[in-house]
Design a protein around this motif. Structure first.
Motif, PDB file in Angstrom:
ATOM      1  N   LYS B 471      48.074 -19.775 129.474  1.00  0.00           N
ATOM      2  CA  LYS B 471      47.235 -19.505 128.309  1.00  0.00           C
ATOM      3  C   LYS B 471      46.401 -18.245 128.478  1.00  0.00           C
ATOM      4  CE  LYS B 471      47.429 -24.259 126.736  1.00  0.00           C
ATOM      5  NZ  LYS B 471      46.816 -25.596 126.813  1.00  0.00           N
ATOM      6  N   GLY B 472      46.738 -17.464 129.496  1.00  0.00           N
ATOM      7  CA  GLY B 472      46.184 -16.119 129.569  1.00  0.00           C
ATOM      8  C   GLY B 472      44.844 -15.999 130.255  1.00  0.00           C
ATOM      9  N   HIS B 769      49.067 -21.500 121.344  1.00  0.00           N
ATOM     10  CA  HIS B 769      47.722 -21.241 121.853  1.00  0.00           C
ATOM     11  C   HIS B 769      47.202 -19.897 121.343  1.00  0.00           C
ATOM     12  CE1 HIS B 769      44.344 -21.373 124.632  1.00  0.00           C
ATOM     13  NE2 HIS B 769      44.671 -20.166 125.061  1.00  0.00           N
ATOM     14  N   ASP B 770      48.071 -18.906 121.278  1.00  0.00           N
ATOM     15  CA  ASP B 770      47.671 -17.576 120.798  1.00  0.00           C
ATOM     16  C   ASP B 770      47.066 -17.623 119.411  1.00  0.00           C
ATOM     17  OD1 ASP B 770      48.450 -16.345 123.039  1.00  0.00           O
ATOM     18  OD2 ASP B 770      50.308 -15.487 122.227  1.00  0.00           O
ATOM     19  N   ASN B 774      43.441 -16.147 118.809  1.00  0.00           N
ATOM     20  CA  ASN B 774      43.242 -14.959 117.978  1.00  0.00           C
ATOM     21  C   ASN B 774      42.217 -15.206 116.877  1.00  0.00           C
ATOM     22  OD1 ASN B 774      45.049 -13.481 119.436  1.00  0.00           O
ATOM     23  ND2 ASN B 774      46.802 -14.038 118.138  1.00  0.00           N
TER      24      ASN B 774
END
Lengths: 786, 786
Positions: B471-472, B769-770, B774
């Motif tokens: 998830k970054g 998730h993005d 965002n």
């Protein structure tokens, strides 16, 4: 303060001091040159390998309580064999047998249970015995099966024929397994070298259940990690003489073990989730109360496995850093050689010639024994665990522990002022740190391993400080030291000190051994007054000089004895001046302990009826046979250490033989001292007549054999006796030396005809500290008549 | 590897992902603006005082195992009342009554034993309960006399009428003494305010015997110093769930006590020289195993005494520094207000409007409960005690403890990735530090207070790491993390992992609960593969993707169940797919636990006979009444938390209601989820149907009520459900927000007609998730028909 007449403030007795002069020394000049030549130069030849005169077995038989193992001077590791696994309590009852094992070893024993890394030297109570290792061969099952915590089924028979000890080295052949075990040490690391036979199951056992003075429940917690196939770390917490003690370790084997395991003998079973593992074999984490672990190797015939065991009071990581810094290699012989060199360097602080080689062995072993306490207690980086159980850093000093002060203030610390002033400064700094960490705001009474154990009486740390300051030790913050001493002497709940402050004596019905306490508090208060004088604190000086006269409050002018007194001011009845129990004295009686007023002996003589009666009292002490009912079978007052009613085997009387001087009978001092030197010290395992008490018994010997003794630490004078050496050189600070030349020395010529200081006769029985520290030549002329 | 067919390496299932676009959002723009305005600006009005929606009593009745006391978000101190003093073992036998007291408090109780400073929230096993304080008046004699360690004779009756709790504050009137006790906390300091009646003998009792899950022998050692007339320091060591646990404290009273004392209840008596003191009264040093101390005050009517209690894992000095840094003053109300402000700030990470106020209470209390674990575990200066019992410094991160990972990897840590990414980064750093300190070279399984307690199965720390990385989350050293995961999954002696590596499954005859273990190891291995993928380690990726398919080895193609298998490859007989004990599953059975292949549900559906049969299986789980013999009276699977055979009160099934989506029955997911939301959560003390499990049960609620759930942490997608809120705003990193607008929301409109992401319909049941991160607008259009 009750209705007891207060004495007038007393002053230091004014002994006539000799005046130093600059006369040249002719008669001894050649000797001095010779001696100086003998001990100069780098390295050591046969001549300056003084370690060869040390017999670490002296005192290992019966009551000396010394250990034969490997250690460095004042080293943190004392790696020595254990010949006992007896419980201290059997069904809750004290087992008197354990007293003999204060240092873990008795010469008459025939089995060894292993080698552990911490020991007291010569103490009369005990603790420690941390991290017992034993090499074995064969199955470990029977060892593991035995769940009686107080007896190990695994030990080895040994014979003294296969055993040897020297400073920094110990060796024994374990007859049961045929393994040769050798031990040496650096300051913080014990180094074992085990030479195994060929075996598929060579074991090194790590017994964390074992304690000196062991009993069920003494172990509080143990934590062990197998970091890799040759490194183990961990710690053990115990609650014994030291109530809250933790010691960390890091162990590195020279060879990887092939497998390992452990067993717990905890009486309180673990209730948590580790049950999901088979922890017993090859599980790298062990924790519990009572753990024994084993490590398995395969060995070729004659294969050596080295085991380095580092200690730390702070952490396992600290122990590992100590290990890697002090013994980064695996060369046992290098460490052994370095240890011997360190000992030779320290032993060379006093060079002596003696009448016999035996005397020389006694002397150097005594000197060796004066360097086994206090011991280093900090990591390489200066961190250490303090009395508050917090981690501290020794800023500007090196931290020491094991302060057996009731013993060591008498002669050991005074000896340090001569030959180890830098260490003594560090020891004082360590005691001041202890004070700062103490929730009681007290200096140590008897302290070890970040704990106060409260053993014995008085607050003699103040004597150590006073003696050092009076003798010119620099680098001590006098005002801070004074405040610490005042705090210490003001704690109302300590040992009758509240009543002592109110009434001027400790009432026997309030606190037992009250006369001993009153006498020692009074001396200690005199010491504090000396410190106050140096600090320029006139008010404290006067207050403490007044307290210093408190001995008078327990002197009974009718019986002419020091005598226990009740809170209401009355004398305790009945009163037996010979009994050593329940009569107001600890480890002594009114007869011998009553002579304890070191800071005002002229006044003591006056109180006791003048010098003639005083001398008769002294004579009677040495000449009367003490009835058996006053003698202890064990512990401190045994036949071994007694001459008449004089108890050399215990400390309170150590100054007594020197008291004749004050009554103008110096020849009686000389005769008594030589008798004690000859009869109470020897070169065999039974060479100590009582507990060496962290070096005090040995320090008495060093002083006395050199011809003088610090009867009253805190005074800058020594009292003359009768030297037993032929000559000596004491190496002092600033490259100075004091040479002692004894003319006409022999076993018969025990009387001192004349003493010359740098050629000038000494007019008093007192030898000023300055005279020694300035260096030069001290000549004793001996004779066989008084 | 035995003769079992190896599956081909599998890949992530390829779910169709929606494509993001830049279409403008029109329908929700006004709402978004409104919500943004509502929650901006400093301070808090009635509107943003979200704390008022939190009811800390939710879950305090029966099995929620939450505590009502005062704490900060993720705070080190959890200061809460204790209503139990039962022993965990009676004559060595487990006492099932204690299970209800995992967090010390049960709502139905009527007495309080005091207030202690450490509690787990919602766990299913327990420990802690450190440093119990109780204010009383009158004699302490009866309290001291009671030497039964497991029962205190001193407690107070109380009534819920006189009790209140809110985030960071708890209050109760102690009816027995009339004392009002108020509690608040900073991160590391608990603050008690006791309002006394007029009394000459007002007492504050410090009970160091008390533990949560107490039993004789759990206390290892206790050390207390009375530093001055209002400051106490010390520590306690216990051996319970955490085997080797030490916690230090510093306590400061706002008023000097006039006297104090303590008593020891040690079953192993102290053998040392402290016997020479009367330690029981006004003796400033206490040490032993089981200690109770009391402090005496004289109080005027209504006089408040404040008690600040700071914790440290490192040292008493550290605790004192924490105290002085965090609450240097004595202003209770200031600390209470600051605590509420801290809570409001954290609760504002998600703003919701709900159908009813009750729903809002449930939501915000759930959100509150998601911030009670893991908790801070370091001093103000970043030092903390590590797993190796050494003192460490958290370089570049904040250290956390209490990792209930078998629970929290499912939804709690995924929730942190949304609203607490910085904390989750610190938690991962804490887990990596744990790995580095672990002698097993393992990440935490279930860890607390510098200990691994080995509770439950799997090595789900890898899931937390994978989910965060996927998830970054930045700031994690991916290679180091991968190595830690690989090490963790390679420890042969851990829970059948050796056999799992050799055979591809855990044999039931080697290690119990073998199917659960195999399934969870397989999922965890899939997580490791994801990390390897991110780290670019192709070889590890492939190896672990292969391991990820190991679930197939326990799937019986005949019975179509996951089923325990023996070391010889045979299926275990007999086999009862409903039984939750001894059938290869832990806290579950083949029926529900067998659905655990979160990383490859399409393959699971195929194995189980296709989507129709799979759906029938799911239906049967929810619709069949489980026979009583499969239900537990206590512990994890109780009637409270069950719908049919679906066990919401325990974790292994939390993903199950969402699985209908994968079989193309999204409306069934929607219906089940709404049913669970409505029936399994409530706004009263009984509002949790099972252990909250360190916030996992509450995290399920937060996700589900917002309309999506992380069925497979480690995948960057959430699975859609049916939101129960009317609308919500999630505050994300970088000042972004995600607004959720639920159109036509009602109790009946449980079906999702359409989902719009920034105005564009979402084509899949997966929400990337993005899309969330965002920011923007997520619209659910609801309907009352599927």
């Amino acid at each position: 303060m009750q209705d007891i007449e207060l004495p007038a403030a007393i002053r230091n007795p004014d002994y006539s001091l000799p005046i130093m002069d600059q006369k040249t020394i002719t008669s001894s000049f050649i000797l001095l040159l010779f001696v100086l030549l003998l001990f100069s130069g780098p390295g050591y030849s046969q001549e300056d390998d003084l370690s060869r005169w040390v017999n670490p077995f002296i005192g290992t038989h019966r009551m000396g309580h010394t250990y034969p193992g490997a250690t460095l001077p004042f080293g943190m590791v004392q790696l020595s064999p254990e010949t006992n696994y007896l419980p201290m309590y059997i069904h809750g009852k004290y087992n008197p047998e354990v007293y003999r094992y204060c240092s873990g070893y008795q010469y008459e024993d025939t089995v060894i249970y292993g080698f552990s890394h911490t020991h007291f030297s010569g103490t009369g109570h005990s603790d420690l015995g941390d991290f017992l290792l034993l090499p074995t061969t064969g199955s470990v099952d029977s060892w593991l099966r035995n769940n009686d915590l107080t007896r190990s089924s695994t030990f080895s028979v040994f014979s003294h024929r296969d055993e040897a000890a020297e400073p920094g080295y110990y060796r024994v052949k374990l007859a049961t397994s045929g393994i040769l075990a050798e031990l040496t040490a650096s300051e913080r690391v014990g180094f074992h070298s085990y030479t195994f036979p060929r075996s598929d199951s060579a074991n090194i056992l790590l017994d964390l259940v074992y304690n000196i003075y062991t009993y069920e429940g003494k172990n509080i917690w143990t934590f062990v990690r197998i970091e890799n196939d040759s490194t183990i770390t961990g710690y053990r917490q115990t609650s014994g003489w030291a109530r809250t003690r933790t010691l960390y370790f890091a162990i590195r084997f020279s060879k990887a073990f092939s497998e390992y395991g452990h067993r717990k003998y905890d009486t309180v079973p673990y209730k948590g989730f580790y049950r999901r593992f088979d922890e017993s074999r090859n599980f790298p984490e062990m924790a519990g109360r009572d753990i024994r672990a084993w490590f398995r190797f395969q060995t070729a015939e004659g294969e050596q496995i080295g085991v380095r065991v580092a200690l730390s009071s702070v952490s396992s990581a600290g122990a590992l850093r100590n290990l890697e810094a002090e013994i980064p290699h695996g060369d046992f012989e290098m460490v052994r050689a370095e240890a011997r060199q360190r000992w030779n360097r320290e032993l060379a602080r006093i060079s002596v010639e003696t009448l016999t080689d035996d005397d020389r062995v006694v002397f150097y072993t005594a000197l060796y024994h004066t360097m086994l306490a206090p011991v280093l207690f900090e990591d390489r980086d200066g961190t250490y665990r303090g009395l508050d159980q917090e981690v501290h850093h020794s800023e500007g000093f090196t931290n020491y522990t094991v302060f057996s002060l009731w013993d060591t203030y008498r002669a050991l610390h005074p000896l340090f002022n001569l030959i180890h002033p830098d260490r003594n400064r560090d020891m004082i700094a360590s005691m001041l740190a202890h004070h700062d960490q103490s929730v009681h705001h007290m200096l140590p009474v008897w302290s070890h391993h970040a704990n106060e154990n409260w053993c014995m009486i008085g607050y003699h740390a103040v004597s150590v400080i006073a003696d050092a300051l009076v003798k010119g030790l620099t680098g001590v913050d006098t005002k801070r030291a004074l405040q610490a001493c005042i705090n210490t002497s003001s704690v109302p709940y300590f040992d009758g000190l509240g009543d002592y402050q109110r009434k001027g004596y400790v009432p026997e019905d309030v606190s037992g051994n009250s006369v001993s306490k009153t006498l020692e508090f009074a001396y200690d208060d005199w010491c504090i007054a000396q410190i106050a004088g140096i600090a320029g604190d006139r008010k404290s000086y006067e207050r403490y000089m007044q307290r210093a006269a408190n001995y008078r409050h327990v002197f009974d002018p009718v019986s002419l004895y020091m005598r226990p007194r009740m809170a209401d001011g009355s004398w305790r009845i009945p009163f037996d001046p010979l009994d050593t129990h329940g009569q107001g004295f600890i480890e002594g009686n009114a007869w011998n302990y009553g002579l304890y007023v070191p800071h005002n002996i002229p006044e003591l003589i006056r109180l006791m009826g003048g010098r003639k009666r005083f001398t008769r009292c002294l004579d009677s002490i040495f000449e009367t046979r003490l009835d058996d009912r006053y003698i202890e079978k064990n512990e401190d007052i045994t036949r071994d250490g007694i001459i008449g009613a004089y108890v050399h085997g215990n400390e309170p009387g150590h100054h007594i033989p020197y008291l004749y001087n004050y009554a103008a009978y110096p020849w009686k001092t000389q005769a008594r001292v030589r008798m004690i030197i000859n009869s109470m010290y020897g070169s065999g395992p039974d060479g100590l007549c009582g507990n060496d008490d962290a070096g005090q018994m040995s320090a008495w010997y060093i002083f006395s054999s050199l011809g003088f003794y610090p009867v009253c630490p805190g005074l800058p004078d020594y009292v003359l006796g009768s030297p037993s050496v032929k000559n000596a050189v004491i190496r002092l600070q600033g490259n100075k030396t004091l040479s002692i030349n004894v003319i006409n020395q022999s076993r018969e010529n025990i009387y001192v005809k004349r003493v010359l200081v740098n050629g000038k006769p000494l007019e008093s029985f007192l030898l000023p500290h300055d005279v020694i520290m300035n260096g030069g030549m001290l000549i004793f002329e001996m004779s066989n008549t008084p």
